[in-house]
Write a protein that holds these residues in place. Structure first.
Motif, PDB file in Angstrom:
ATOM      1  N   VAL A 390      11.744  62.093  73.674  1.00  0.00           N
ATOM      2  CA  VAL A 390      12.566  63.083  74.363  1.00  0.00           C
ATOM      3  C   VAL A 390      12.996  64.136  73.344  1.00  0.00           C
ATOM      4  CG1 VAL A 390      14.724  63.423  75.617  1.00  0.00           C
ATOM      5  CG2 VAL A 390      13.393  61.362  75.983  1.00  0.00           C
ATOM      6  N   PRO A 391      12.804  65.426  73.649  1.00  0.00           N
ATOM      7  CA  PRO A 391      13.312  66.430  72.709  1.00  0.00           C
ATOM      8  C   PRO A 391      14.830  66.417  72.724  1.00  0.00           C
ATOM      9  CG  PRO A 391      12.435  67.476  74.678  1.00  0.00           C
ATOM     10  CD  PRO A 391      12.129  66.021  74.786  1.00  0.00           C
ATOM     11  N   PRO A 392      15.519  66.794  71.664  1.00  0.00           N
ATOM     12  CA  PRO A 392      15.008  67.335  70.398  1.00  0.00           C
ATOM     13  C   PRO A 392      14.899  66.274  69.313  1.00  0.00           C
ATOM     14  CG  PRO A 392      17.356  67.667  70.518  1.00  0.00           C
ATOM     15  CD  PRO A 392      16.988  66.775  71.659  1.00  0.00           C
ATOM     16  N   MET A 393      14.380  65.095  69.621  1.00  0.00           N
ATOM     17  CA  MET A 393      14.338  64.048  68.597  1.00  0.00           C
ATOM     18  C   MET A 393      12.984  64.052  67.878  1.00  0.00           C
ATOM     19  SD  MET A 393      17.232  63.179  69.767  1.00  0.00           S
ATOM     20  CE  MET A 393      17.342  62.375  71.340  1.00  0.00           C
ATOM     21  N   VAL A 459      23.230  55.936  59.015  1.00  0.00           N
ATOM     22  CA  VAL A 459      23.447  57.388  58.912  1.00  0.00           C
ATOM     23  C   VAL A 459      22.156  58.088  58.492  1.00  0.00           C
ATOM     24  CG1 VAL A 459      24.634  59.166  57.582  1.00  0.00           C
ATOM     25  CG2 VAL A 459      25.913  57.260  58.537  1.00  0.00           C
ATOM     26  N   ILE A 460      21.459  57.505  57.508  1.00  0.00           N
ATOM     27  CA  ILE A 460      20.195  58.119  57.070  1.00  0.00           C
ATOM     28  C   ILE A 460      19.216  58.177  58.236  1.00  0.00           C
ATOM     29  CG2 ILE A 460      18.169  57.835  55.589  1.00  0.00           C
ATOM     30  CD1 ILE A 460      20.023  56.568  53.512  1.00  0.00           C
ATOM     31  N   SER A 461      19.144  57.090  59.017  1.00  0.00           N
ATOM     32  CA  SER A 461      18.194  57.070  60.135  1.00  0.00           C
ATOM     33  C   SER A 461      18.552  58.109  61.187  1.00  0.00           C
ATOM     34  CB  SER A 461      18.171  55.686  60.780  1.00  0.00           C
ATOM     35  OG  SER A 461      17.881  54.712  59.831  1.00  0.00           O
ATOM     36  N   VAL A 462      19.847  58.207  61.506  1.00  0.00           N
ATOM     37  CA  VAL A 462      20.259  59.175  62.519  1.00  0.00           C
ATOM     38  C   VAL A 462      19.958  60.591  62.040  1.00  0.00           C
ATOM     39  CG1 VAL A 462      22.259  60.182  63.669  1.00  0.00           C
ATOM     40  CG2 VAL A 462      22.020  57.719  63.560  1.00  0.00           C
ATOM     41  N   VAL A 463      20.348  60.864  60.786  1.00  0.00           N
ATOM     42  CA  VAL A 463      20.120  62.211  60.251  1.00  0.00           C
ATOM     43  C   VAL A 463      18.631  62.519  60.214  1.00  0.00           C
ATOM     44  CG1 VAL A 463      20.330  63.641  58.187  1.00  0.00           C
ATOM     45  CG2 VAL A 463      22.252  62.267  58.950  1.00  0.00           C
ATOM     46  N   GLY A 464      17.837  61.539  59.781  1.00  0.00           N
ATOM     47  CA  GLY A 464      16.393  61.753  59.717  1.00  0.00           C
ATOM     48  C   GLY A 464      15.805  62.030  61.081  1.00  0.00           C
ATOM     49  N   THR A 465      16.232  61.229  62.077  1.00  0.00           N
ATOM     50  CA  THR A 465      15.691  61.408  63.425  1.00  0.00           C
ATOM     51  C   THR A 465      16.010  62.798  63.961  1.00  0.00           C
ATOM     52  OG1 THR A 465      16.121  59.067  63.755  1.00  0.00           O
ATOM     53  CG2 THR A 465      15.594  60.341  65.704  1.00  0.00           C
ATOM     54  N   LEU A 466      17.257  63.249  63.738  1.00  0.00           N
ATOM     55  CA  LEU A 466      17.637  64.564  64.261  1.00  0.00           C
ATOM     56  C   LEU A 466      17.019  65.692  63.453  1.00  0.00           C
ATOM     57  CD1 LEU A 466      21.359  63.974  65.174  1.00  0.00           C
ATOM     58  CD2 LEU A 466      19.445  64.322  66.717  1.00  0.00           C
ATOM     59  N   ILE A 470      14.838  68.575  65.058  1.00  0.00           N
ATOM     60  CA  ILE A 470      15.350  69.926  65.275  1.00  0.00           C
ATOM     61  C   ILE A 470      14.714  70.920  64.306  1.00  0.00           C
ATOM     62  CG2 ILE A 470      17.444  71.330  65.373  1.00  0.00           C
ATOM     63  CD1 ILE A 470      18.935  68.736  66.081  1.00  0.00           C
ATOM     64  N   PHE A 471      14.525  70.493  63.051  1.00  0.00           N
ATOM     65  CA  PHE A 471      13.901  71.385  62.068  1.00  0.00           C
ATOM     66  C   PHE A 471      12.630  70.752  61.509  1.00  0.00           C
ATOM     67  CE2 PHE A 471      18.550  71.833  61.701  1.00  0.00           C
ATOM     68  CZ  PHE A 471      18.678  73.112  62.197  1.00  0.00           C
ATOM     69  N   LYS A 474       9.717  72.333  58.074  1.00  0.00           N
ATOM     70  CA  LYS A 474       9.625  72.164  56.625  1.00  0.00           C
ATOM     71  C   LYS A 474       8.796  70.932  56.268  1.00  0.00           C
ATOM     72  CE  LYS A 474      12.339  72.831  52.520  1.00  0.00           C
ATOM     73  NZ  LYS A 474      13.112  71.754  51.903  1.00  0.00           N
ATOM     74  N   VAL A 475       9.106  69.799  56.950  1.00  0.00           N
ATOM     75  CA  VAL A 475       8.354  68.572  56.676  1.00  0.00           C
ATOM     76  C   VAL A 475       6.900  68.741  57.105  1.00  0.00           C
ATOM     77  CG1 VAL A 475       8.207  66.122  57.178  1.00  0.00           C
ATOM     78  CG2 VAL A 475      10.418  67.179  56.894  1.00  0.00           C
ATOM     79  N   MET A 476       6.703  69.435  58.223  1.00  0.00           N
ATOM     80  CA  MET A 476       5.342  69.633  58.711  1.00  0.00           C
ATOM     81  C   MET A 476       4.524  70.441  57.709  1.00  0.00           C
ATOM     82  SD  MET A 476       3.642  68.559  61.121  1.00  0.00           S
ATOM     83  CE  MET A 476       1.927  68.768  61.498  1.00  0.00           C
ATOM     84  N   GLU A 477       5.201  71.404  57.068  1.00  0.00           N
ATOM     85  CA  GLU A 477       4.516  72.207  56.055  1.00  0.00           C
ATOM     86  C   GLU A 477       4.044  71.330  54.902  1.00  0.00           C
ATOM     87  OE1 GLU A 477       6.383  75.613  53.702  1.00  0.00           O
ATOM     88  OE2 GLU A 477       6.536  76.214  55.805  1.00  0.00           O
ATOM     89  N   ILE A 478       4.934  70.418  54.463  1.00  0.00           N
ATOM     90  CA  ILE A 478       4.544  69.501  53.380  1.00  0.00           C
ATOM     91  C   ILE A 478       3.393  68.621  53.843  1.00  0.00           C
ATOM     92  CG2 ILE A 478       5.361  67.686  51.850  1.00  0.00           C
ATOM     93  CD1 ILE A 478       8.176  68.794  52.250  1.00  0.00           C
TER      94      ILE A 478
END
Lengths: 487, 100
Positions: A390-393, A459-466, A470-471, A474-478
């Motif tokens: 489900v977006p935006p995850m 917290v790391i998992s939640v932040v990573g998932t969001l 949402i952004f 950057k990771v896709m570029e890498i």
């Protein structure tokens, strides 16, 4: 003939692996010291985390290069470095969620951390292997460590049984993988992936039937490790029986490593004859997705449900392999990273809610969690929605990239089946959310003891998932810069 | 005259025997022995290929396979012993506490 020239013997390229091995040994020695009460056993988790962080920094520092070492059997390129980073992240999060659990379950032995580090070494070898020998050794180092971790609660029958099932079937699958390697070696005369590729290109395709059989056996062996149908029978039992943090670890790590090797072997060595294997993987992908999702619908045990869901996710990743284009490779990298955050996060919540002697793994045990522990329920909902796509995850973006890779290669039918499967999966992921918020609690929730390490993991998992949802750019570029350079 | 084909057929037969053994035997230790038979059948084919191709890589692979098989045997027997302590059986038909 004796080749007297000195081999390129570049220790620096395997430095992250050596660091992890060294820290694994330090953990084992410290464990012996702590059994004599000279040091506190609680520091073992921190020692392992320090090792993982050092290895991650070293991995980061060598990006952007493509280096072959050890007689061209080991490659350091962006692809392997991205995967190494994924494995280190996975091991780190697993240690964070394990610390309290293994103390509570009376399995607080130093070997636990050492084995996690050693199996991470195996995964890194698999992702960096440029010949079949290296990939095989990596696979075995990883698997043997995880056989032990599965049976780590050695006084519990369920853990023993899971471990035995995993071990026997794993060794059986290794036999097939090895036979596949042997036939490939015999027909091409090489175990180096680049040499195999150039041999096949010279012959203009796979003319030899033995070579085709060898490739098929490689699919069997690797298919077992990534838990694709019809080699998935072990998954639900092993995931249910293993200690929960180990389940979290092995639902992500070995799967990612299996796909790293799968992509490396099939896109470089057998890349020129992709029409032969794409048909097989095409069927495997459809079967894996559908069977995983349909079986997950009727599960009442959350660990078994996540086991079937992990089979379904392997199916989505196989689509990226079928696409066999650069976008498929970068989509795999992105998806595996997203899967780490959402899956380990979900297992972290399961561990928080479980207590000694009461695993609390029936889905109905989660009734009313939304009122008693709203924060945990929100986190769990987030992970479930992300896995459902489900977006935006993060899960949505990962699936979007994979399906676009399939469409780009002309597999529109496959993409449609995948979307239908994704819709089916929403049912069982959302069921947990519905039970958490809309049912009266069937049981008392005792006051939770939640350690700082566990909070950090969630917290790391939640932040990573969001963040990935949402952004993602950057990771896709890498990830796009990490596509296979070997071709 | 013994050719590469003879070796490959022998290794295929041994491998198949191992696979059949894994599928029909019910004792965990015997199953494990059948897995070892499969690995050794593969070793035979590796050595035959190495001789035929005149390359060392196949023989090198056999050493690694044997080392890995030894490590696997240690772990596997330890798992079976741990199970036997709790259950007093190594018959895999009795491994049924987890079912769908």
């Amino acid at each position: 003939m004796i080749n007297a020239s000195i081999m390129t013997f570049n220790i620096l390229n395997i430095l992250p692996i050596l660091v992890l091995a060294g820290f694994g040994m330090i953990v084992l020695v410290t464990d012996v010291l702590s059994s004599r009460k000279w040091v506190n056993r609680n520091i073992l988790a921190y020692i392992s985390l320090i090792g993982i962080i050092i290895a991650a920094v070293l991995t980061r520092s060598s990006t952007g290069t493509t280096l072959f070492s050890f007689n061209e059997s080991f490659v350091t390129d962006n692809y392997s470095l991205f995967f190494n980073f994924i494995f280190l992240l996975c091991a780190g999060l697993t240690i964070l969620i394990s610390h309290n659990y293994i103390k509570r379950e009376d399995i607080n032995y130093g070997e636990y951390y050492a084995l996690i580090l050693f199996s991470t070494i195996g995964m890194m070898l698999m992702a960096s292997g440029a010949d079949l020998l290296n990939i095989y050794i990596g696979l075995e180092v990883m698997s043997i460590s995880i056989y032990i971790l599965t049976g780590f609660k050695r006084s519990k029958l369920i853990s023993n049984e899971a471990s035995l099932k995993y071990f026997l079937l794993g060794a059986f699958a290794t036999g097939f993988l090895l036979y596949g390697i042997s036939l490939t070696y015999g027909t091409t005369g090489a175990i180096n992936l680049k040499q195999i590729a150039s041999f096949i290109a010279e012959k203009g395709g796979m003319s030899d039937p033995l070579m085709v059989i060898g490739m098929g056996l490689l699919i069997v062996g690797l298919g077992f490790k990534v838990a694709s149908v019809p080699f998935h029978a072990w998954v639900p039992d092993v995931y249910e029986g293993a200690p929960t943090p180990v389940t979290a670890f092995m639902s992500v790590g070995p799967k990612a490593a299996g796909f790293a090797a799968f992509l490396r072997i099939f896109l470089t060595a057998f890349g020129s004859s992709h029409l032969e294997w794409q048909k097989i993987i095409y069927i495997l992908a459809i079967l894996t997705m559908t069977l995983g999702n349909v079986s997950a619908l009727s599960q009442t045990n959350i660990k078994r449900m996540l086991a079937y869901s992990s089979i379904a996710h392997a199916g989505y990743l196989l689509i990226a392999l079928v696409s066999a284009n650069d976008m498929g490779v970068s989509a795999t990298l992105f998806y595996v990273l997203a899967y780490i955050f959402m899956n380990i996060g979900a297992f972290a919540i399961i561990i928080v809610l479980s207590r000694k002697g009461d695993e609390c793994i029936q889905i109905n045990d989660y009734a009313g969690l939304g009122f008693k522990h709203p924060l945990l329920a929100i986190a769990m909902t987030l992970f479930m929605l992300s896995m459902a796509g489900v977006p935006p995850m993060a899960g949505f973006v990962g699936k979007f990239y994979i399906f676009s890779a399939a469409i780009k290669s002309g597999y529109i039918g496959l993409a449609i089946i995948a979307v239908i499967n994704s819709v089916i999966s929403v049912y069982y992921y959302l069921r947990i959310t519905v039970i958490m918020y809309m049912k009266e609690p069937a049981r008392e929730f005792v006051p939770l003891t939640i350690s700082p390490l566990m909070v950090a993991a969630i917290v790391i998992s939640v932040v990573g998932t969001l963040q990935l949802g949402i952004f993602p750019s950057k990771v896709m570029e890498i990830a796009q810069r990490s596509i296979l350079m070997m071709r | 005259m013994i050719t590469i084909t003879h070796y490959l057929v022998l290794s295929a037969i041994l491998f198949t025997l191992g696979v059949i053994g894994v599928l029909i035997r019910r004792n965990a230790i015997v199953i494990f022995m059948c897995v070892e038979l499969m690995l050794n059948a593969v070793n035979l084919s590796f050595v035959a290929f190495a001789h035929y191709l005149n390359s060392m890589q196949g023989q090198l692979f056999v050493f690694f396979t044997m080392t890995v098989a030894a490590a696997e045997a240690a772990v596997g027997l330890a798992i079976i012993v741990a199970l036997f302590r709790n259950k007093e059986t190594v018959n895999i038909d009795d491994m049924n506490i987890m079912k769908w």
